[in-house]
Design an enzyme around this catalytic site. Structure first.
Site, PDB file in Angstrom:
ATOM      1  N   ASP A  92       0.931  -1.222  -0.145  1.00  0.00           N
ATOM      2  CA  ASP A  92       0.182  -0.070   0.091  1.00  0.00           C
ATOM      3  C   ASP A  92       0.694   1.216  -0.154  1.00  0.00           C
ATOM      4  OD1 ASP A  92       0.649  -0.739   2.629  1.00  0.00           O
ATOM      5  OD2 ASP A  92      -0.593   0.913   3.500  1.00  0.00           O
ATOM      6  N   GLU A 152       0.149  -1.241   5.435  1.00  0.00           N
ATOM      7  CA  GLU A 152       1.254  -0.487   6.351  1.00  0.00           C
ATOM      8  C   GLU A 152       1.086   0.777   6.963  1.00  0.00           C
ATOM      9  OE1 GLU A 152       5.354   1.009   7.395  1.00  0.00           O
ATOM     10  OE2 GLU A 152       3.955   1.538   5.982  1.00  0.00           O
TER      11      GLU A 152
HETATM   12 ZN   LIG Z   1       6.624   2.382   3.894  1.00  0.00          ZN
END
Ligand SMILES: [Zn+2]
Length: 394
Positions: A92, A152
């Site tokens: 992401d 993340e």
């Molecule tokens: Zn990163």
């Protein structure tokens, strides 16, 4: 969990790392949308490289389907089995300004490759893929894993799910983040609390009839500064700055200029040094609130902790630290931002953070990765695979 995909037997001509990165940047994988497009794009390539891929799907808090991918060699590795080396990247990216017309088009200018995620962390994924393809995993004698996570940027949520599901354990891990190809062996944690102060509304012409939640918040925030000073005593010299930092980043309260504020909220963020309990700051702020209550009986304060990720530290002498120091000819450093390294540590690994690009340009409009670092990451990762999983492994 889905079963291991069957290799479609695709033989891919080797692609340049830049063209792989261009493909990855083209696929929008902001944390707010599903990362399935990116995973579907990578799956055949990961399988063709000889890894056995499994998907770990989940729905995020908005009901959007997300996927963690764990690809291992050998195929026969048991569920929960131990891999020698895990190479970890997050799929992401942070959002991008709609005015950045080329956010999803990799553009090269003066040796720099621009695009959302080019630096954080699609560049690392492109380099890891190239390294795995070059290494020819079929000849490896110890288990290797490529781990691609979701979410993340919104709190390492994908990695936390993996750490809970434990589909594998690992002895050593490289967590991809832009460190300008410097090995990083320790990082601060990340914690967040929402603090709510309540008062009593009233006409501002008659202060004695009410109690301002904003004034109460101000008193508490002055105490937060004191807590921040106190935290400097618990120094960890490897960091810059060498102590746990605290920030009040957002504040909101009151309803009108002539109304005594009934409620005030602020965010309390702290980045604990490793070795310090992540709860400490919330405890200290609660202690200050208690103290304020002594002079103001209905001082009403709630500290609601919403994130509590401790720091991580891998020993200077850990083999993965030594190996990366040798490969890069640079001493391992530390970082003050959160990564997925603590989750890999939970999965058993000595973890280092490493990757092309500079964190200071990540998350910006015009984020870029230097082409030289992108290409330079490939032989370094390839060397690690050889050293930890190759036939010569001791
Ligand atoms: Zn990163």
């Amino acid at each position: 969990m889905l079963g291991c995909f069957l290799s479609p037997g695709i033989e891919r001509k080797s692609m340049s790392v830049e063209s792989t990165l261009a493909e990855l940047v083209r696929i929008d994988s902001r944390s707010s949308v599903s990362n399935l497009g990116l995973i579907n794009h990578l799956l055949p390539r990961v399988e063709a490289a000889g890894l056995c891929a499994r998907l770990f799907p989940y729905a995020d808090e908005h009901g959007v389907k997300k996927f963690n991918l764990v690809a291992v060699h050998p195929r026969s590795l048991a569920d929960g089995g131990e891999v020698e080396l895990a190479i970890v990247g997050h799929t992401d990216t942070v959002p991008f300004d709609p005015a950045w017309a080329e956010a999803l088009t990799l553009v090269e200018r003066g040796g720099k490759l621009y695009g959302r995620g080019a630096c954080d962390t699609k560049g690392f994924i492109a380099a890891a893929l190239a390294a795995i393809e070059e290494a020819d995993v079929r000849r490896l004698t110890r288990p290797l894993a490529l781990v691609l996570t979701a979410d993340e940027e919104v709190g390492c949520l994908g990695a936390k799910r993996l750490a809970e599901a434990r589909p594998f354990s690992a002895r050593h891990a490289v967590v991809g983040e832009p460190t300008s190809l410097r090995p990083v062996r320790a990082g601060k944690g990340y914690c967040l609390a929402e603090v709510t102060l309540r008062g009593r509304e009233g006409h501002s012409a008659y202060p004695a009839l009410g109690a301002s939640a904003i004034t109460r918040a101000a008193r508490l925030i002055a105490r937060v500064e004191r807590v921040a000073e106190e935290l400097k005593r618990d120094a960890h010299e490897a960091f810059d700055p060498p102590y746990t930092t605290v920030n009040v980043g957002l504040i909101e309260g009151g309803t009108a200029k002539n109304v005594i504020a009934g409620e005030c909220r602020f965010t309390l963020e702290w980045r604990p040094v490793p070795g310090q309990r992540p709860e400490v700051v919330a405890e200290l702020v609660r202690r200050e609130a208690e103290d304020l209550r002594r002079g103001d009986e209905d001082f009403d304060c709630e500290v609601r902790v919403v994130r509590l990720d401790g720091g991580m530290e891998t020993g200077r002498d850990a083999p993965i630290v030594r190996a990366l120091e040798e490969a890069t000819a640079r001493a391992a450093g530390t970082i003050s931002f959160a990564t997925e390294a603590p989750q890999l540590a939970e999965l058993g690994a000595d973890a280092v953070v490493f990757g092309p690009g500079d964190i200071r340009v990540a998350h910006r409009t015009g984020e870029f990765v230097p082409a030289s670092e992108l290409n330079g990451a490939v032989p370094i990762l390839r060397g690690l695979i050889e050293r930890f999983c190759g036939p010569g492994h001791q």
